[in-house]
Design an enzyme around this catalytic site. Structure first.
Site, mmCIF file in Angstrom:
data_model
loop_
_atom_site.group_PDB
_atom_site.id
_atom_site.type_symbol
_atom_site.label_atom_id
_atom_site.label_comp_id
_atom_site.label_asym_id
_atom_site.label_seq_id
_atom_site.Cartn_x
_atom_site.Cartn_y
_atom_site.Cartn_z
ATOM 1 N N TYR A 98 -6.621 -2.778 13.039
ATOM 2 C CA TYR A 98 -7.498 -1.702 12.538
ATOM 3 C C TYR A 98 -8.945 -1.881 12.976
ATOM 4 O O TYR A 98 -9.857 -1.621 12.204
ATOM 5 C CB TYR A 98 -7.381 -1.627 11.013
ATOM 6 C CG TYR A 98 -6.039 -1.084 10.570
ATOM 7 C CD1 TYR A 98 -5.826 0.278 10.479
ATOM 8 C CD2 TYR A 98 -4.981 -1.943 10.271
ATOM 9 C CE1 TYR A 98 -4.602 0.797 10.100
ATOM 10 C CE2 TYR A 98 -3.744 -1.440 9.891
ATOM 11 C CZ TYR A 98 -3.556 -0.068 9.806
ATOM 12 O OH TYR A 98 -2.339 0.436 9.440
ATOM 13 N N ASP A 131 0.821 -1.216 0.000
ATOM 14 C CA ASP A 131 0.000 0.000 0.000
ATOM 15 C C ASP A 131 0.859 1.272 0.000
ATOM 16 O O ASP A 131 0.700 2.143 0.849
ATOM 17 C CB ASP A 131 -0.906 -0.054 1.248
ATOM 18 C CG ASP A 131 -1.858 1.116 1.342
ATOM 19 O OD1 ASP A 131 -2.402 1.525 0.313
ATOM 20 O OD2 ASP A 131 -2.038 1.621 2.468
ATOM 21 N N GLU A 171 1.023 -0.756 14.067
ATOM 22 C CA GLU A 171 0.071 0.028 13.265
ATOM 23 C C GLU A 171 -1.283 0.046 13.957
ATOM 24 O O GLU A 171 -1.753 -0.987 14.445
ATOM 25 C CB GLU A 171 -0.125 -0.572 11.857
ATOM 26 C CG GLU A 171 1.065 -0.384 10.942
ATOM 27 C CD GLU A 171 0.852 -0.910 9.516
ATOM 28 O OE1 GLU A 171 -0.308 -0.991 9.069
ATOM 29 O OE2 GLU A 171 1.870 -1.236 8.884
ATOM 30 N N GLU A 206 3.504 -7.774 7.724
ATOM 31 C CA GLU A 206 2.260 -8.432 7.347
ATOM 32 C C GLU A 206 2.423 -9.570 6.353
ATOM 33 O O GLU A 206 1.758 -9.597 5.312
ATOM 34 C CB GLU A 206 1.266 -7.404 6.811
ATOM 35 C CG GLU A 206 0.922 -6.348 7.840
ATOM 36 C CD GLU A 206 -0.369 -5.602 7.533
ATOM 37 O OE1 GLU A 206 -0.779 -5.587 6.372
ATOM 38 O OE2 GLU A 206 -0.964 -5.058 8.483
#
Ligand code: GCB
Length: 608
Positions: free
Chosen positions: A475, A166, A513, A419
């Site tokens: 998230y 990303d 994150e 990740e």
């Protein structure tokens, strides 16, 4: 000498000339330049600044999105008095592949876009004359190289990059290029490790050289007084009343390494050196034996127009913002950054989690379909035919990152992947190889970690057993259960944390994150997703969860600043999770972070 990754320094025995500036540049979509003799001069070039990414300086989409071969070219003068020495061109990075030519002769090639490499040109340069340097570069992504992705061909025949990650696939000569003159017998590397004894410190050092000779190592304090001295290529320096390097209170000595032949000085190299220890003890992180709670960000090298090109103005502004907001740490997501940033972290007293380029090691819909077409067989990302190739490259990146960064006081941990898909069987073999290698390479045995993706849960992740620190990217309240569903997000988040508590053993967990996309232009009362109000609420919920688990020992918000990504329906001209805008101005959430982080003691949760 070829392999020495020491940061270039001018000394009594070494010369450094910057080759940065305006170079010539040309795309080579047919990969025809080499055969057509472009190493003798680019036929239809335009000017291009170095360092910079080439992408955002152009005004056409074809140029910005260009994928394939491209060339850089410049002239450089080699002083006549350098004859008889070693002459090297040192690239801070070329993204992602490079082949280097001097005066038309091929010198070397390099794969991997985020670490330095050398072209030894001693025997090909013309002394006391102008020489031609040409670089054939390529920015195509693949699954055997890091970061992972692939190249697609559009119906008009043009190639475009399809990253499995990303951030925008910026490319070019993105870091400084330097022309070095080095002695034939020279210092090629050194490493240090520290033991603290009451007020004193012991520095175990070892020095590598090419060519025989006698080595001395001297340590000077800030005033230039000799603090300790050692003789021989390996030994111990005893530093009395050592001044330690610390968070926001860094003290840097100067280490000077000298090489003598027949009592004559043949080489001298110097570096700055912070004395500190860092370790994981139980679920605590200890700097100089004292507990430290991490707060800060995952970052990117990313700015308007220059893309990923090193820009010292942006670097300086970033450190000022980091200090203002009360951060003490950042992760070099998702690749090793330019060396200048690490030297500044040493000087400013910031902690760095240093990450390799291993991002995109994930079976996305795109690569899953391509890899398994027709077989119906589900293969994990680390179980492919090409995995051995990927592993070899990954080891090379890890090797070069640790070789380059191991002496920085600021670097406290290695992040070996971001990740990865780590629920399939191939994970364990792949991870073990790299985690063992990191310890083998690092004399300080810094803790090793990797950032765990949302889909990897406490009882399904096969990678977490290898990590010294468990790093989570989470998230809740953004990608899942966002908006009014944030109540459920908090409950689900707590449930997962209870699960991590069961499997973590006696290890700390940090968040590498957590974040929510937010447009700096949007305000809404009551909040909606994408508004600044929602980013504040999202963060407050996350902090509530962190505060309820004593084993949570750090929070690195995603991201420090808004950054460019590939265009698409999930991104509004880039990822907007920044606490700061891409122009480095604070969003409202930066004030939320500032008031929290300034209030948290350095050793937050130490007594629990
Ligand atoms: C992640 C990735 C990061 C992305 C971020 C996001 O988990 O590690 O590269 O930018 O999520 O914003 O989705």
């Amino acid at each position: 000498m070829n392999m020495s990754l020491l940061y270039p320094r001018a000394t009594a025995s070494r010369r450094v000339i910057s080759l940065d500036g305006m170079w010539q540049f040309q795309f080579d979509p047919e990969s025809a330049g080499e055969a057509a003799g472009w190493t003798g001069g680019l036929p239809e070039s335009c000017s291009m600044p170095v360092p910079s990414s080439f992408c955002d300086v152009f005004t056409t989409k074809d140029a910005r999105e260009y994928t394939g071969d491209f060339w850089y070219e410049t002239d450089f003068f080699v002083p006549g008095e350098w004859e008889g020495k070693e002459v090297v061109i040192r690239f801070g990075s070329v993204t992602h592949k490079a082949k280097v030519f001097v005066n038309g002769a091929e010198i070397c090639s390099h794969v991997g876009g985020f670490l330095p490499f050398n072209a030894v040109v001693t025997d090909v340069v013309k002394y006391n004359q102008v020489n031609k340097l040409s670089v054939l570069a390529n920015n195509e992504l693949s699954e055997t190289m890091l970061p992972c992705g692939k190249t697609q061909v559009l119906s008009n025949g043009k190639k475009v990059s399809a990253p499995y990650f990303d951030f925008y696939n910026y490319a070019g000569i993105q870091r400084p290029v330097k022309l070095l003159c080095l002695p034939k017998a020279a210092v090629t590397d050194y490493e240090v490790k520290f033991t603290l004894q009451d007020a004193d410190a012991e520095v175990d050092y070892s020095v590598k050289t090419c060519g025989e000779g006698d080595v001395t190592v001297s340590l000077y304090d800030k005033q230039g007084n000799l603090a300790a001295e050692g003789k021989g290529a390996a030994g111990k320096l005893l530093v009395k009343d050592a001044k330690l390097w610390n968070v926001h209170a860094p003290y840097l000595y100067k280490i000077v390494i000298r090489l003598y032949q027949d009592e004559k000085l043949v080489d001298e190299y110097y570096d700055t050196l912070g004395i500190r220890t860092f370790e994981v003890k139980g679920d605590k992180l200890l700097l100089n034996g004292k507990h430290v709670y991490l707060r800060g960000f995952g970052k990117h090298e990313d700015a308007d127009i220059r893309g990923r090109g090193l820009d010292l103005v942006t670097v300086k502004r970033d450190y000022e913002c980091l200090k203002w907001v009360g951060a003490n740490c950042f992760r070099t997501s998702h690749y090793p950054y330019a060396e200048e940033l690490y030297y500044m972290a040493d000087e400013e007293g910031f902690l760095i989690i240093d990450e390799t380029t291993a991002v995109g090691c994930m079976e996305s819909t795109m690569n899953f379909l391509a890899a398994n077409q027709g077989t119906g067989k589900k293969l994990g990302f680390f179980e492919k035919e090409t995995t051995p190739q990927l592993l070899e490259h990954h080891r090379q990146v890890l090797h070069d990152m640790i070789t380059r960064d191991k002496n920085h006081a600021s670097v406290i941990a290695w992040s070996i992947l971001n990740e990865p898909q780590c629920t399939s069987d191939g994970t364990e073999e792949y991870f073990k190889n790299l985690f063992d290698y990191a310890h083998e390479l690092d004399v300080q045995k810094r803790p090793r970690t990797y950032a765990v993706v949302m889909m990897s849960l406490p009882h399904t992740s096969k990678g977490q057993q290898f990590a010294d620190i468990i790093s989570l990217n989470r998230y809740y309240g953004w990608y899942v259960m966002g908006g009014a569903g944030i109540v459920d997000a908090e409950a689900a988040f707590r449930k997962e944390m209870d699960g991590w508590n069961q499997v973590r053993g006696d290890r700390p967990v940090i968040f590498t994150e957590y974040g929510a996309d937010t447009l700096a232009s949007e305000h809404k009362l009551p909040s909606v997703m994408w508004s600044q109000e929602y980013q504040n609420e999202y963060l407050e919920m996350n902090h509530r969860v962190f505060d309820s688990y004593d084993f949570v020992q750090g929070e690195l918000m995603w991201n420090f600043a808004d950054f460019q990504t590939t265009e698409g329906i999930l991104r509004v001209n880039g990822n907007k999770k920044g606490a700061f805008t891409r122009q480095r101005q604070p969003k409202d959430v930066a004030y939320v972070l500032k008031s929290r982080w300034e209030a948290l003691p350095t050793d937050y949760k130490s007594d629990k």
